[in-house]
Design a protein around this motif. Structure first.
Motif, mmCIF file in Angstrom:
data_model
loop_
_atom_site.group_PDB
_atom_site.id
_atom_site.type_symbol
_atom_site.label_atom_id
_atom_site.label_comp_id
_atom_site.label_asym_id
_atom_site.label_seq_id
_atom_site.Cartn_x
_atom_site.Cartn_y
_atom_site.Cartn_z
ATOM 1 N N ARG A 274 0.824 -1.209 0.000
ATOM 2 C CA ARG A 274 0.000 0.000 0.000
ATOM 3 C C ARG A 274 0.862 1.265 0.000
ATOM 4 O O ARG A 274 0.488 2.285 -0.593
ATOM 5 N N LEU A 275 2.023 1.213 0.649
ATOM 6 C CA LEU A 275 2.936 2.357 0.588
ATOM 7 C C LEU A 275 3.427 2.570 -0.845
ATOM 8 O O LEU A 275 3.553 3.715 -1.305
ATOM 9 N N ALA A 276 3.721 1.481 -1.545
ATOM 10 C CA ALA A 276 4.123 1.606 -2.949
ATOM 11 C C ALA A 276 2.982 2.186 -3.788
ATOM 12 O O ALA A 276 3.222 3.014 -4.688
ATOM 13 N N MET A 277 1.753 1.786 -3.498
ATOM 14 C CA MET A 277 0.614 2.329 -4.232
ATOM 15 C C MET A 277 0.403 3.804 -3.915
ATOM 16 O O MET A 277 0.004 4.587 -4.791
ATOM 17 N N CYS A 278 0.680 4.210 -2.669
ATOM 18 C CA CYS A 278 0.600 5.635 -2.320
ATOM 19 C C CYS A 278 1.623 6.435 -3.121
ATOM 20 O O CYS A 278 1.314 7.520 -3.643
ATOM 21 N N ALA A 279 2.852 5.899 -3.206
ATOM 22 C CA ALA A 279 3.881 6.583 -3.987
ATOM 23 C C ALA A 279 3.467 6.688 -5.455
ATOM 24 O O ALA A 279 3.688 7.724 -6.106
ATOM 25 N N ARG A 280 2.860 5.641 -5.978
ATOM 26 C CA ARG A 280 2.391 5.672 -7.367
ATOM 27 C C ARG A 280 1.296 6.721 -7.543
ATOM 28 O O ARG A 280 1.297 7.471 -8.533
ATOM 29 N N THR B 64 6.602 7.510 -9.233
ATOM 30 C CA THR B 64 6.443 6.202 -9.858
ATOM 31 C C THR B 64 7.715 5.363 -9.753
ATOM 32 O O THR B 64 7.646 4.154 -9.505
ATOM 33 N N ARG B 65 8.864 5.979 -9.950
ATOM 34 C CA ARG B 65 10.123 5.222 -9.861
ATOM 35 C C ARG B 65 10.333 4.670 -8.451
ATOM 36 O O ARG B 65 10.783 3.525 -8.282
ATOM 37 N N GLU B 66 10.006 5.461 -7.478
ATOM 38 C CA GLU B 66 10.096 4.988 -6.096
ATOM 39 C C GLU B 66 9.129 3.825 -5.865
ATOM 40 O O GLU B 66 9.473 2.832 -5.199
ATOM 41 N N ALA B 67 7.931 3.924 -6.432
ATOM 42 C CA ALA B 67 6.949 2.844 -6.296
ATOM 43 C C ALA B 67 7.451 1.560 -6.941
ATOM 44 O O ALA B 67 7.294 0.464 -6.383
ATOM 45 N N VAL B 68 8.072 1.679 -8.119
ATOM 46 C CA VAL B 68 8.601 0.501 -8.803
ATOM 47 C C VAL B 68 9.683 -0.169 -7.964
ATOM 48 O O VAL B 68 9.717 -1.409 -7.827
ATOM 49 N N LYS B 69 10.555 0.622 -7.383
ATOM 50 C CA LYS B 69 11.624 0.062 -6.545
ATOM 51 C C LYS B 69 11.047 -0.656 -5.325
ATOM 52 O O LYS B 69 11.482 -1.753 -4.962
ATOM 53 N N MET B 70 10.041 -0.049 -4.704
ATOM 54 C CA MET B 70 9.426 -0.673 -3.535
ATOM 55 C C MET B 70 8.756 -1.994 -3.906
ATOM 56 O O MET B 70 8.850 -2.980 -3.160
ATOM 57 N N MET B 71 8.109 -2.034 -5.062
ATOM 58 C CA MET B 71 7.451 -3.271 -5.477
ATOM 59 C C MET B 71 8.470 -4.351 -5.813
ATOM 60 O O MET B 71 8.278 -5.527 -5.452
ATOM 61 N N ARG B 72 9.536 -3.984 -6.484
ATOM 62 C CA ARG B 72 10.565 -4.973 -6.808
ATOM 63 C C ARG B 72 11.195 -5.531 -5.539
ATOM 64 O O ARG B 72 11.406 -6.754 -5.417
ATOM 65 N N ASP B 73 11.505 -4.659 -4.587
ATOM 66 C CA ASP B 73 12.100 -5.115 -3.323
ATOM 67 C C ASP B 73 11.145 -6.037 -2.578
ATOM 68 O O ASP B 73 11.562 -7.045 -1.985
ATOM 69 N N LEU B 74 9.871 -5.709 -2.614
ATOM 70 C CA LEU B 74 8.874 -6.522 -1.912
ATOM 71 C C LEU B 74 8.752 -7.901 -2.551
ATOM 72 O O LEU B 74 8.646 -8.923 -1.849
ATOM 73 N N LEU C 205 5.861 4.478 -16.680
ATOM 74 C CA LEU C 205 7.218 4.940 -16.989
ATOM 75 C C LEU C 205 7.601 4.677 -18.444
ATOM 76 O O LEU C 205 8.687 5.081 -18.878
ATOM 77 N N GLN C 206 6.738 3.992 -19.177
ATOM 78 C CA GLN C 206 7.007 3.579 -20.564
ATOM 79 C C GLN C 206 8.272 2.715 -20.646
ATOM 80 O O GLN C 206 9.000 2.762 -21.653
#
Length: 534
Positions: free
Chosen positions: A258-264, A269-279, A302-303
């Protein structure tokens, strides 16, 4: 015989035009009422009332065979596998891209006065929360015991109040004096962990903006991470500790997602992608949250199409369950390679190239999996807020996908044009989708019923395949129109219609008169006289 004919002719002569007007008018009224009821019943339940009553009650009385019993007795192993697949496809899933109740769903209600979530959908969410965020040892901790009741509470304000109460209890009990050494006057202050699930509830339901929800989720992360580390060390000490660790793992994964979705949502968006990959790296086995679908959507924003293709290569596997996000994203990538130069006129003249054929096949594959999506992507049907739960291959999944991915299709030049030109060709390959599919199992018949439970009443549920009008609706419509026309003609031309009616009745009774003549010629006159007297 002559008595019968004379009585019949006398009866016909006594009928006045008013009788014919009343007869046809009454018939038209009754058939019209039946037509209205049949249409209402068909719109609500998807079947004809007369047909349903005939199959359910009259057919057994007439010696018909029950379909269920015959199907059960004649089913093969292949049919059983197909039925099991249909049941699994009708399973309701948590929407991986679900919105925030306080910051998004409630704001929609404040603006429009409409409820975007159904009771059935919210009840499923309550069951999910009880499954993910509670365990058998919650009664040992006062704050968790309060939250266990809060997740079962139907009233939103009561849930929010319970979450605040859980945090207040922890605040009161957070400073506990513990002796460092037995029988010693040396003491320390031990800080008890905060209640992470209370922060989750407040972030989901009380926060009115995404920024507020993010702050609460960050507080939940501090509390949840501490609980997770403690339970991780104790998980092998018994089944209760193992259950508690499983619960703490679910809580931690939910918070980070949910934190990644908040960032998105907030544009990071880049921060959200990093959080999702780490998770996904930290918890690779927790596929129930479908975090890869969140990752695909963020990467499309991010295309980063090469990264999207890499994710699809991992999750678009024949052994893994499919989704609209997987199928339509794969179609979008293949359409992107040819859509900017695609022209239906040129393609009809020279034929499709290999790349264009691959793109069209990918679109057909996606449409076969979920045929409801194209109308939302092509804006032939209006979108609503997606529900918290979706039915794969159903209208609810189509709404959830198009709500977030419509912008990505618009960003790829010519992709929607290619979709518009080719998506309806899918239905030529599967003329009987409920009986046999092309690349997937037959389309499940339960989607309409489940989607009506998941989607709000103001939304017109998309139905596939389109149901033909039942025979009895067409029959009653024809009967109503015909009798209404007869009533109008009889009222306007009573004498002429009276002549026609007498001629019709005479013709109708002609076979009966013929039979009566034959019977009279065969039977003795005395016997026939006695029978007529009886």
């Amino acid at each position: 015989m002559f008595g019968t004919e004379s009585s019949l002719s006398m009866f016909l002569n006594t009928l006045t035009p008013k009788f014919y007007v009343a007869l046809t008018g009454t018939s038209s009224l009754i058939s019209g009422l039946i037509l209205i009821f049949e249409w209402w019943y068909f719109r609500k339940y998807g079947t004809s009332f007369i047909e349903q009553v005939s199959v359910s009650h009259l057919r057994p009385l007439l010696g018909g065979v029950d379909n269920n019993s015959s199907n059960n007795s004649n089913s093969s192993n292949g049919d059983s596998d197909s039925n099991r697949q249909s049941v699994s496809e009708c399973k309701v899933w948590r929407n991986p891209l679900n919105l925030f109740r306080g910051a998004e769903y409630n704001r929609y209600t404040w603006v429009t006065g409409r409820e975007p979530l159904t009771y059935y959908d919210m009840n499923l969410s309550a069951q999910d929360h009880q499954t993910f965020f509670t365990c058998d040892t919650d009664h040992l901790r006062p704050a968790d015991a309060i939250m266990q009741k809060a997740w079962r509470e139907r009233n939103p304000q009561a849930r929010i109040s319970a979450a605040h109460e859980a945090l207040e209890i922890n605040e009161i009990r957070s400073r506990v004096e513990v002796p460092l050494i037995a029988s010693s006057t040396i003491w320390e202050i031990k800080l008890l962990p905060k209640c992470a699930t209370a922060y989750i509830l407040l972030a989901e339901e009380e926060a009115t903006t995404i920024a507020e929800a993010e702050k609460l989720f960050k507080q939940a992360l501090k509390a949840g991470d501490g609980c997770y580390r403690r339970s991780q060390q104790l998980q092998h000490h018994g089944s209760q500790y193992e259950a508690q660790h499983r619960r703490d793992t679910n809580v931690l994964v939910y918070i980070k997602r949910r934190l990644a979705m908040c960032a998105r949502r907030l544009g990071r968006t880049r921060e959200a992608v990093k959080m999702m990959r780490d998770l996904m790296k930290e918890f690779p086995l927790l596929s129930m949250f479908n975090i890869h679908e969140n990752l695909l959507e963020a990467l499309l924003e991010l295309q980063a199409y090469a990264d999207v293709q890499a994710v699809l290569a991992k999750y678009d596997d024949i052994s893994l369950p499919k989704s609209a996000t997987i199928c339509y994203t794969a179609a979008l990538l293949k359409a992107r390679a040819v859509s900017d130069k695609f022209s239906p006129e040129a393609a009809s003249r020279r034929g499709l190239s290999t790349a264009e054929m691959n793109a069209v096949e990918a679109i057909h594959r996606a449409v076969e999996f979920n045929p409801h999506v194209p109308k939302y992507l092509l804006e032939m049907k209006s979108l609503i807020l997606p529900p918290e739960h979706i039915l794969k291959r159903g209208d609810s999944e189509a709404i959830a996908y198009a709500f977030f991915h419509l912008a990505h299709w618009k960003r790829v030049e010519g992709a929607l044009n290619l979709l518009h030109c080719t998506w309806e060709g899918t239905f030529r390959m599967i003329p009987y989708p409920l009986e046999k599919g092309h690349l997937f199992y037959p389309y499940p018949i339960c989607t309409e019923t489940a989607d009506r439970e998941l989607l709000p009443s103001f939304h017109e549920v998309s139905v596939y395949p389109k149901k033909e009008l039942p025979f009895f609706i067409l029959f009653t419509a024809g009967l109503c129109s015909f009798t209404a026309m007869l009533a109008l003609l009889t009222h306007q031309f009573p004498e002429l219609m009276g002549v026609f009616a007498k001629a019709f009745l005479s013709t109708l009774f002609a076979p009966l008169n013929f039979v009566m003549e034959k019977v009279e010629s065969i039977l003795p006159s005395s016997l026939w006289h006695q029978l007529t007297r009886i």
